[in-house]
Design an enzyme around this catalytic site. Structure first.
Site, mmCIF file in Angstrom:
data_model
loop_
_atom_site.group_PDB
_atom_site.id
_atom_site.type_symbol
_atom_site.label_atom_id
_atom_site.label_comp_id
_atom_site.label_asym_id
_atom_site.label_seq_id
_atom_site.Cartn_x
_atom_site.Cartn_y
_atom_site.Cartn_z
ATOM 1 N N HIS A 307 0.848 -1.185 0.000
ATOM 2 C CA HIS A 307 0.000 0.000 0.000
ATOM 3 C C HIS A 307 0.883 1.234 0.000
ATOM 4 C CE1 HIS A 307 -3.263 2.737 0.927
ATOM 5 N NE2 HIS A 307 -4.059 1.763 0.549
ATOM 6 N N ASP A 364 -8.010 -5.208 -0.026
ATOM 7 C CA ASP A 364 -8.524 -6.053 -1.100
ATOM 8 C C ASP A 364 -8.126 -7.510 -0.976
ATOM 9 O OD1 ASP A 364 -9.956 -4.146 -2.456
ATOM 10 O OD2 ASP A 364 -8.195 -3.402 -3.511
HETATM 11 N N1 CMC Z 1 4.136 -7.675 -4.861
HETATM 12 C C1 CMC Z 1 5.478 -7.661 -5.024
HETATM 13 N N2 CMC Z 1 6.246 -6.559 -4.859
HETATM 14 C C2 CMC Z 1 5.630 -5.412 -4.533
HETATM 15 C C3 CMC Z 1 4.250 -5.353 -4.341
HETATM 16 C C4 CMC Z 1 3.498 -6.537 -4.517
HETATM 17 N N3 CMC Z 1 2.159 -6.515 -4.346
HETATM 18 N N4 CMC Z 1 3.895 -4.093 -4.021
HETATM 19 C C5 CMC Z 1 5.033 -3.376 -4.001
HETATM 20 N N5 CMC Z 1 6.095 -4.175 -4.313
HETATM 21 C C6 CMC Z 1 7.503 -3.789 -4.340
HETATM 22 C C7 CMC Z 1 7.826 -2.975 -5.579
HETATM 23 O O1 CMC Z 1 8.263 -3.816 -6.647
HETATM 24 C C8 CMC Z 1 8.924 -2.074 -5.051
HETATM 25 O O2 CMC Z 1 10.097 -2.848 -4.957
HETATM 26 P P1 CMC Z 1 11.547 -2.153 -5.206
HETATM 27 O O3 CMC Z 1 11.696 -1.129 -4.115
HETATM 28 O O4 CMC Z 1 12.531 -3.269 -5.136
HETATM 29 O O5 CMC Z 1 11.487 -1.534 -6.570
HETATM 30 C C9 CMC Z 1 8.495 -1.765 -3.622
HETATM 31 O O6 CMC Z 1 7.701 -2.900 -3.233
HETATM 32 C C10 CMC Z 1 7.667 -0.484 -3.469
HETATM 33 O O7 CMC Z 1 6.544 -0.584 -4.353
HETATM 34 P P2 CMC Z 1 5.964 0.610 -5.195
HETATM 35 O O8 CMC Z 1 5.296 0.064 -6.419
HETATM 36 O O9 CMC Z 1 7.031 1.659 -5.395
HETATM 37 O O10 CMC Z 1 4.916 1.186 -4.161
HETATM 38 P P3 CMC Z 1 3.689 2.114 -4.526
HETATM 39 O O11 CMC Z 1 3.380 2.868 -3.304
HETATM 40 O O12 CMC Z 1 3.996 2.924 -5.759
HETATM 41 O O13 CMC Z 1 2.519 1.099 -4.915
HETATM 42 C C11 CMC Z 1 0.701 -0.403 -4.700
HETATM 43 C C12 CMC Z 1 1.516 0.705 -4.025
HETATM 44 C C13 CMC Z 1 -0.543 -0.690 -3.864
HETATM 45 C C14 CMC Z 1 0.237 0.075 -6.096
HETATM 46 C C15 CMC Z 1 1.581 -1.668 -4.831
HETATM 47 O O14 CMC Z 1 1.954 -2.146 -3.550
HETATM 48 C C16 CMC Z 1 0.885 -2.802 -5.597
HETATM 49 O O15 CMC Z 1 0.985 -2.829 -6.850
HETATM 50 N N6 CMC Z 1 0.166 -3.734 -4.915
HETATM 51 C C17 CMC Z 1 -0.613 -4.752 -5.585
HETATM 52 C C18 CMC Z 1 -1.950 -4.167 -6.055
HETATM 53 C C19 CMC Z 1 -2.916 -3.947 -4.917
HETATM 54 O O16 CMC Z 1 -3.125 -4.807 -4.076
HETATM 55 N N7 CMC Z 1 -3.575 -2.759 -4.924
HETATM 56 C C20 CMC Z 1 -4.622 -2.443 -3.944
HETATM 57 C C21 CMC Z 1 -4.235 -1.324 -3.043
HETATM 58 S S1 CMC Z 1 -5.363 -1.176 -1.650
HETATM 59 C C22 CMC Z 1 -6.888 -0.763 -2.325
HETATM 60 C C23 CMC Z 1 -6.935 0.657 -2.704
HETATM 61 O O17 CMC Z 1 -7.299 1.469 -1.856
HETATM 62 O O18 CMC Z 1 -6.620 0.977 -3.847
#
Ligand code: CMC
Length: 428
Positions: A307, A364
């Site tokens: 998140h 989720d």
């Molecule tokens: N599985 C594997 N690796 C992950 C995941 C995941 N679900 N989420 C983040 N990472 C890794 C990402 O690859 C990155 O690694 P590194 O630092 O080595 O490059 C690190 O963790 C930070 O991730 P980020 O993408 O920079 O973080 P963000 O804040 O931009 O993204 C997120 C947040 C929710 C989009 C992401 O965690 C994700 O894609 N999760 C899966 C989709 C999901 O469950 N979304 C629902 C969110 S809650 C409902 C809502 O309110 O929307």
């Protein structure tokens, strides 16, 4: 000075005000920086940028706190109802008994939709994803209520649009499902509460009596509360930014529905179930899928994990995990993917990759398992999220307009070509 910050650019120092919220959150106000220095700040994805000052929802991602208008999500989920929470979010205070009764009565009176909505609905092929249908029907309300396009309407007129939208969204949602499966639509039953009315429109066969299971209606109402607002997330920011151009509330919220649809946002609930199904059909080897999620050359991510703001735990996920156990037990459902989900969570919580990146189950991860147990089809999960999030979007839109916020218009750092000469290939 504690209430200002200094920034040095090219040898010049600029003093910037620091503002503080009621929960002692501090922010450097850079709104005048460009005027003073010619320099902008850049922050793709707004990872560290506040877009507004808001009094609606507080969350502390480190401590796992979520409060609507000061009330904790745990207390609201346990004691309140979705319509009461909607009133709270939109109008700022819990309603009195009389205000609540009137609000409920108003919502109940407006659940019917114009018959011509059916014609729009019938224009969609049956393969249409219900989120696309939902956002289209919400935007189409601008045609049925053209007065909503006037950005200078009175508070009372805006209230009427608000009531109409909350009342009609379950009708649009259930109808988008009925259209998908080729069944006749059910009209709203105004003797029922909000969740029960939706469930009846979804599942009743008009030729038979239909009794809503109170366990199912209660579980749904709680899920809607848990999704009702989440401060400046992708869809709420979309609603605010679209509304900041003085587009109508219906157009702004239609845009929010589209933003929610993506699998990184609300669409994750559908993606989680599809992922868990894939893991099950692949033999249930969770370690293999964990390895895929960690492999930077593999686009797969563990859906329902991670998140932007929660870096400890998502309080909604805790409530939902417990609710999933309760609901499945009460309904006598034994879903093997719940075990896969719990196994994945257990492994992820002790895996260094997930620990280092502070990746925890989000709202989720378990919500889809409950929706499934309630009989909601997978591609309707995000629609359920949208029904829950509606009061939050409305509150965000209303606050933005009442605060007379300026049009949202970010800047950029240009990285393209400098000016160059046109190459004439003689096309004229
Ligand atoms: N599985 C594997 N690796 C992950 C995941 C995941 N679900 N989420 C983040 N990472 C890794 C990402 O690859 C990155 O690694 P590194 O630092 O080595 O490059 C690190 O963790 C930070 O991730 P980020 O993408 O920079 O973080 P963000 O804040 O931009 O993204 C997120 C947040 C929710 C989009 C992401 O965690 C994700 O894609 N999760 C899966 C989709 C999901 O469950 N979304 C629902 C969110 S809650 C409902 C809502 O309110 O929307």
């Amino acid at each position: 000075m504690s209430n200002s910050a200094q920034i040095n650019v090219d040898g010049n120092t600029y003093e910037l005000p620091v503002i503080e919220g009621t929960e002692n959150e501090k922010a450097i106000d850079i709104s005048k920086l460009r005027g003073q220095s010619g320099v902008i700040t850049i922050d793709p994805g707004f990872k560290n940028t506040g877009s507004t000052q808001s009094a609606i929802t507080f969350l502390d991602g480190e401590k796992g706190i979520l409060r609507y208008r000061g009330y904790s999500i745990e207390e609201l989920a346990e004691k309140s109802s979705f319509l009461e929470v909607s009133y709270l979010l939109i109008y700022g205070e819990l309603p009195t008994a009389e205000q609540y009764a009137n609000f409920k009565k108003d919502i109940t009176r407006h659940t019917m939709v114009h018959e011509d909505v059916k014609k729009i609905l019938e224009g969609f092929p049956s393969v249409a994803h219900p989120m696309g249908v939902l956002s289209s029907l919400v935007c189409a309300q601008t045609a049925f209520y053209p007065e909503s396009l006037d950005p200078n309407r009175s508070g009372e007129e805006v209230d009427l649009s608000i009531v109409r939208l909350i009342a009609k969204l379950p009708t649009f949602a259930a109808w988008s499902y009925k259209n998908q499966i080729g069944h006749p639509v059910n009209y709203p039953d105004n003797s029922l509460d909000y969740a029960s009315n939706f469930l009846k429109m979804m599942f009743a066969n008009p030729a038979e009596n239909f009794d809503v299971d109170p366990v199912v209606a209660d579980a749904l109402d709680k899920l809607l509360i848990l999704h009702a607002d989440h401060e400046q997330n992708c869809s709420a920011s979309t609603v605010r930014i679209v509304g900041s151009s003085h587009a109508s509330m219906y157009a702004s919220i239609s845009a929010g529905i589209n933003a929610l649809w993506g699998p990184l946002h609300g669409g994750a609930n559908q993606a989680v179930i599809e992922m868990l199904e894939n893991i099950k059909n692949d033999g249930g080897d969770t370690k293999k899928w964990m390895a895929k999620a960690k492999d930077k050359d593999d686009p797969f991510r563990l859906m329902g994990f991670g998140h932007r703001v929660y870096k400890n735990f998502d309080p909604r996920a805790r409530i939902i995990k417990k609710a999933a156990d309760d609901v499945l037990e009460k309904l006598g459902v034994n879903d093997p993917i719940l075990d896969i989900a719990k196994g994945l969570e257990e492994e992820a919580l002790k895996d260094q990759y997930f620990v280092d990146r502070k990746l925890y189950p989000n709202v989720d991860f378990y919500s889809g398992i409950i929706y499934r147990a309630l009989g909601i089809p997978t591609d309707m999960f995000t629609v359920m999220f949208a029904i829950g999030r509606l009061p939050g979007w409305i509150a965000q839109w209303k606050e933005m307009r009442e605060n007379k916020e300026p049009i949202g218009r970010p800047r950029q750092v240009y990285t393209g070509y400098n000016e160059r000469s046109y190459t004439d290939i003689g096309q004229r």
